[in-house]
Design a protein around this motif. Sequence first.
Motif, PDB file in Angstrom:
ATOM      1  N   ARG A 199       0.825  -1.213   0.000  1.00  0.00           N
ATOM      2  CA  ARG A 199       0.000   0.000   0.000  1.00  0.00           C
ATOM      3  C   ARG A 199       0.861   1.265   0.000  1.00  0.00           C
ATOM      4  O   ARG A 199       0.395   2.325  -0.391  1.00  0.00           O
ATOM      5  N   LEU A 200       2.078   1.150   0.448  1.00  0.00           N
ATOM      6  CA  LEU A 200       2.943   2.341   0.542  1.00  0.00           C
ATOM      7  C   LEU A 200       3.826   2.523  -0.699  1.00  0.00           C
ATOM      8  O   LEU A 200       4.084   3.635  -1.146  1.00  0.00           O
ATOM      9  N   GLU A 201       4.291   1.410  -1.230  1.00  0.00           N
ATOM     10  CA  GLU A 201       5.306   1.482  -2.284  1.00  0.00           C
ATOM     11  C   GLU A 201       4.876   2.305  -3.495  1.00  0.00           C
ATOM     12  O   GLU A 201       5.651   3.146  -3.981  1.00  0.00           O
ATOM     13  N   PRO A 202       3.638   2.111  -4.018  1.00  0.00           N
ATOM     14  CA  PRO A 202       3.290   2.877  -5.229  1.00  0.00           C
ATOM     15  C   PRO A 202       3.320   4.389  -5.003  1.00  0.00           C
ATOM     16  O   PRO A 202       3.619   5.148  -5.927  1.00  0.00           O
ATOM     17  N   ILE A 203       2.998   4.802  -3.793  1.00  0.00           N
ATOM     18  CA  ILE A 203       3.000   6.243  -3.507  1.00  0.00           C
ATOM     19  C   ILE A 203       4.438   6.746  -3.431  1.00  0.00           C
ATOM     20  O   ILE A 203       4.791   7.771  -4.020  1.00  0.00           O
ATOM     21  N   PHE A 243      -3.790   7.552 -13.880  1.00  0.00           N
ATOM     22  CA  PHE A 243      -2.352   7.264 -13.939  1.00  0.00           C
ATOM     23  C   PHE A 243      -1.968   6.147 -12.981  1.00  0.00           C
ATOM     24  O   PHE A 243      -1.157   5.278 -13.312  1.00  0.00           O
ATOM     25  N   GLU A 244      -2.557   6.161 -11.792  1.00  0.00           N
ATOM     26  CA  GLU A 244      -2.183   5.141 -10.810  1.00  0.00           C
ATOM     27  C   GLU A 244      -2.494   3.739 -11.320  1.00  0.00           C
ATOM     28  O   GLU A 244      -1.790   2.790 -10.977  1.00  0.00           O
ATOM     29  N   PRO A 265       6.737   5.324 -16.381  1.00  0.00           N
ATOM     30  CA  PRO A 265       5.740   6.374 -16.617  1.00  0.00           C
ATOM     31  C   PRO A 265       5.917   7.535 -15.639  1.00  0.00           C
ATOM     32  O   PRO A 265       6.297   7.336 -14.487  1.00  0.00           O
ATOM     33  N   LEU A 266       5.621   8.732 -16.127  1.00  0.00           N
ATOM     34  CA  LEU A 266       5.913   9.935 -15.351  1.00  0.00           C
ATOM     35  C   LEU A 266       4.688  10.521 -14.668  1.00  0.00           C
ATOM     36  O   LEU A 266       4.760  10.992 -13.534  1.00  0.00           O
ATOM     37  N   GLY A 267       3.558  10.507 -15.363  1.00  0.00           N
ATOM     38  CA  GLY A 267       2.358  11.132 -14.810  1.00  0.00           C
ATOM     39  C   GLY A 267       1.520  11.708 -15.934  1.00  0.00           C
ATOM     40  O   GLY A 267       1.900  11.636 -17.100  1.00  0.00           O
ATOM     41  N   PRO A 268       0.357  12.279 -15.597  1.00  0.00           N
ATOM     42  CA  PRO A 268      -0.518  12.841 -16.635  1.00  0.00           C
ATOM     43  C   PRO A 268       0.216  13.848 -17.516  1.00  0.00           C
ATOM     44  O   PRO A 268       0.968  14.675 -17.021  1.00  0.00           O
ATOM     45  N   GLY A 270       3.976   5.395 -23.143  1.00  0.00           N
ATOM     46  CA  GLY A 270       4.772   5.414 -21.923  1.00  0.00           C
ATOM     47  C   GLY A 270       3.954   5.245 -20.651  1.00  0.00           C
ATOM     48  O   GLY A 270       4.492   5.399 -19.550  1.00  0.00           O
ATOM     49  N   GLY A 271       2.648   4.969 -20.785  1.00  0.00           N
ATOM     50  CA  GLY A 271       1.833   4.699 -19.600  1.00  0.00           C
ATOM     51  C   GLY A 271       1.279   5.922 -18.910  1.00  0.00           C
ATOM     52  O   GLY A 271       0.965   5.879 -17.715  1.00  0.00           O
TER      53      GLY A 271
END
Lengths: 506, 506
Positions: free
Chosen positions: A432-436, B56-57, B142-145, B172-173
């Motif tokens: 739960r922490l890693e993706p953030i 994105f997540e 991937p970087l973000g929106p 690139g996601g």
Amino acid sequence: MSSPQPVLIGGQWRAARGSETFRASNPATREPLADLYPVSSWEDCDAALDAAQSAFEQLRELPGERLAEFLDSYAAGIEQRKAELVEVAHQETALPRAPRLADVELPRTTGQLRQAATAARDGSWRLAVVDAAAGLRTWFAPLGPVCVFGPNNFPFAFGSASGGDFAAAIAGGNPVIAKANSSHPGTTRLLAEIAAEAVAARGLPAATVQLLYRTGHADGERLVSDPRVGATGYTGSRSAGLKLKAAADAAGKPIYLELSSVNPVVILPGAIEERLDQLANEFTVSCLMGTGQFCTNPGLVVLLKGTASDRLVESVVERFRETPAGTLLSEGVERSLTAAVETLVRHGAELRTGDARRGAGFSHPNALLTVSGQRFLEQPEVMQTEAFGNASLWVIADNLDQARQILRHLEGNLTGCIYSHSAGDDDLAYDRLEPILRQRVGRLLNDKMPTGVAVSPAMNHGGPFPATGHPGFTAVGLPAAIRRFAMLHCYDNVRPHRLPPGLRDH
Amino acid sequence: MSSPQPVLIGGQWRAARGSETFRASNPATREPLADLYPVSSWEDCDAALDAAQSAFEQLRELPGERLAEFLDSYAAGIEQRKAELVEVAHQETALPRAPRLADVELPRTTGQLRQAATAARDGSWRLAVVDAAAGLRTWFAPLGPVCVFGPNNFPFAFGSASGGDFAAAIAGGNPVIAKANSSHPGTTRLLAEIAAEAVAARGLPAATVQLLYRTGHADGERLVSDPRVGATGYTGSRSAGLKLKAAADAAGKPIYLELSSVNPVVILPGAIEERLDQLANEFTVSCLMGTGQFCTNPGLVVLLKGTASDRLVESVVERFRETPAGTLLSEGVERSLTAAVETLVRHGAELRTGDARRGAGFSHPNALLTVSGQRFLEQPEVMQTEAFGNASLWVIADNLDQARQILRHLEGNLTGCIYSHSAGDDDLAYDRLEPILRQRVGRLLNDKMPTGVAVSPAMNHGGPFPATGHPGFTAVGLPAAIRRFAMLHCYDNVRPHRLPPGLRDH
């Protein structure tokens, strides 16, 4: 009164233009050192830029082998004058002669230079792409003169005339204008001398390496945005770095910055239950080594509320008290660290240890602070104030959800780490922490403190702003670090004999 | 009065928040088109950013295969609705239905999407580096929106919801927030509809593709600097682009810009002696194709004084007079082009042809201007004013040294070209000019006009500022273009089962 040390411009050691001067201090005694150094006026910058531009026109045409020979020669020259270098650096930084300077940092520096030589030779940094059918060929090519502003904490390995940025810029075929860090000008001068000898011995253009000690702020901003500059590498304080970044950005000049990082470390309860003593020891060594003056120092720890966490805090507090406070690099570092700890306390952090008396040199007591997760979340920005040095803020989250919130509020960092139980007891929390954490850091670690930055092609010493200026580049690790100082060159329908040899058909 | 067209936010087509509206025009008639489009307030941007962040997540965890399936489906969807797309784009841009829109740009667009699918599948853009001994693994992630601001001149191939930036960001996601170009909102809406259908059909997060038509300037600057944004891709005018760049830079958000380029072409005397007619024809076709509205249009030609050059100028002037002037994309393009030509004339360029009467639509006579090398060098900045459209400035240098000076004063450009005698008569001149031109352009050509931008892995559609914002990135050519929308992820001592599958030991 002695005259100021000469600057190195266009291959000549000559008196700086400019009337101001400064001295470095011996951090262990707080006393100024003997040598006087000049603050250069724009005239010096202008001359260095002209010389660098001419040097670049020659350098960029040279085969990588020639650059490699220089880098190898320079590394050998550093080894030959090791004793002198270690002594000067020790006087200016108070870093231990051994093992730190002589056995760790100096070999790291020569190792980097030699890795850069290898990269210059093999050319793998260029990422050549050939589409013969379309007549298109593209690779990375030298960009132009690179200004390097080195930090205070690695006089050799990140030094402006010897460190990672320097080595990467040269390996990529770019001359360097080194701006010495004001806390160790003598070390930088000596390194530039050795470099200049290697430049001459290897027949490279005289202005391949140039040295200024200091400029006014306005001239620094003008330097990094000058049309003759290719790019800038800067490692140092966030405030000075952001001013240079604004100037360079406005001129469309790439600037790679390493600004600040609190390097969050999450320690999960299962790991503490399993190996409390080991964790307390690992953290203490990592946080106090080099008096905490590493860009990857673990300055922010996140724990989950509970008796295990309480015991870990107590154990680290005890170790911090038992460990003598080291010497800081400069009065500026002492001042910033004191101010940062005061800021954290003023905003509600509790100083668990760190109010002891100071030593004779620049110093600050080893400081461990704690704060509740709620308090952190009420003011996440100020709670991420970097306390560069032997200090760390530990945040005690009420629960996993609050810990997730804390991570969501983190700025970009160089590193982030999660310690967890070795047999999987913490795995749900980890997931739960890693993706953030992952998106907020350049290097994600497991069960390991962040302070070791291996010189490896697979290293990323970078991260999202404000840790650095761009999340896609690394300052350590070849050949990738070279690509910061490169531009894409495409050749379209260019006649075969006019192509660079590396792009021709074989 | 009809209500404004809906925006696409979080998978829903809904009414925009905001009170202002606009209409596009038919460039061939100068008449406004029927559909009304909304100017979004910050509330829309904010909602799109929230939705993009959630998307994105999920997106960044998906295997490349899932992204590839979407890109392929979308390409097929575009082909299915080709007739409708071509008609809408023709109404909004006046670009010919065929061959331009139907047979060139649309296939290029679907080709790009499919190349992006391949790149998403094979993951080569990630440049994985594994140092197993050191426990270090690094790749691009991937970087973000990504916010995409598309230009006016390629409604499909550089469109904000369909073009190169879009395809690279998705491959690139990263989810895309598309800002339609105000001159072809209907085309962008239709493309976003097709994309949204493919998103739904392939089960990607609903906010993978979102669409706004326009925002206020302040909201645009806020958008590109928002913490939820990963990066921005912008292609358009220099003035608007520089404002977005300043905002993004201050927030430490990567922004990739393609701003302006005059694409210098040097034509050496030997080439003219050898093939005058061919050169005049090549140049005319390249400069007037698409009414000159290409970022790689040859807007600046450098010649050496002499009868050969005089004859070439005369020949091109004649061709410019004989060729009917095309339609321009918008009133804004007409206004800018008129102003640019006037600026050049006011500063001493001679209008050799281009003062004829105009047609019914947005247009400008084909304009060929000449100026002496000396006059150019007296005011190099204003003489590089981009005249976007069917115009070109020819600089007649007194001699080779002056031509070198002219090249030294060039700003960064996307392309630079040298035409020379096929048997080597111009080779000495080439060798003296090429090194200067090389550093100022992203793509160097021989004997070929710059307007064709092949979609090839070896393409570089980039160049030094102010052509783009960074000289190390390309907007065309996969997989390289994807790395603009990526960050470096390093894993240090991370337990094997926690590594992304692509970084595990095999």
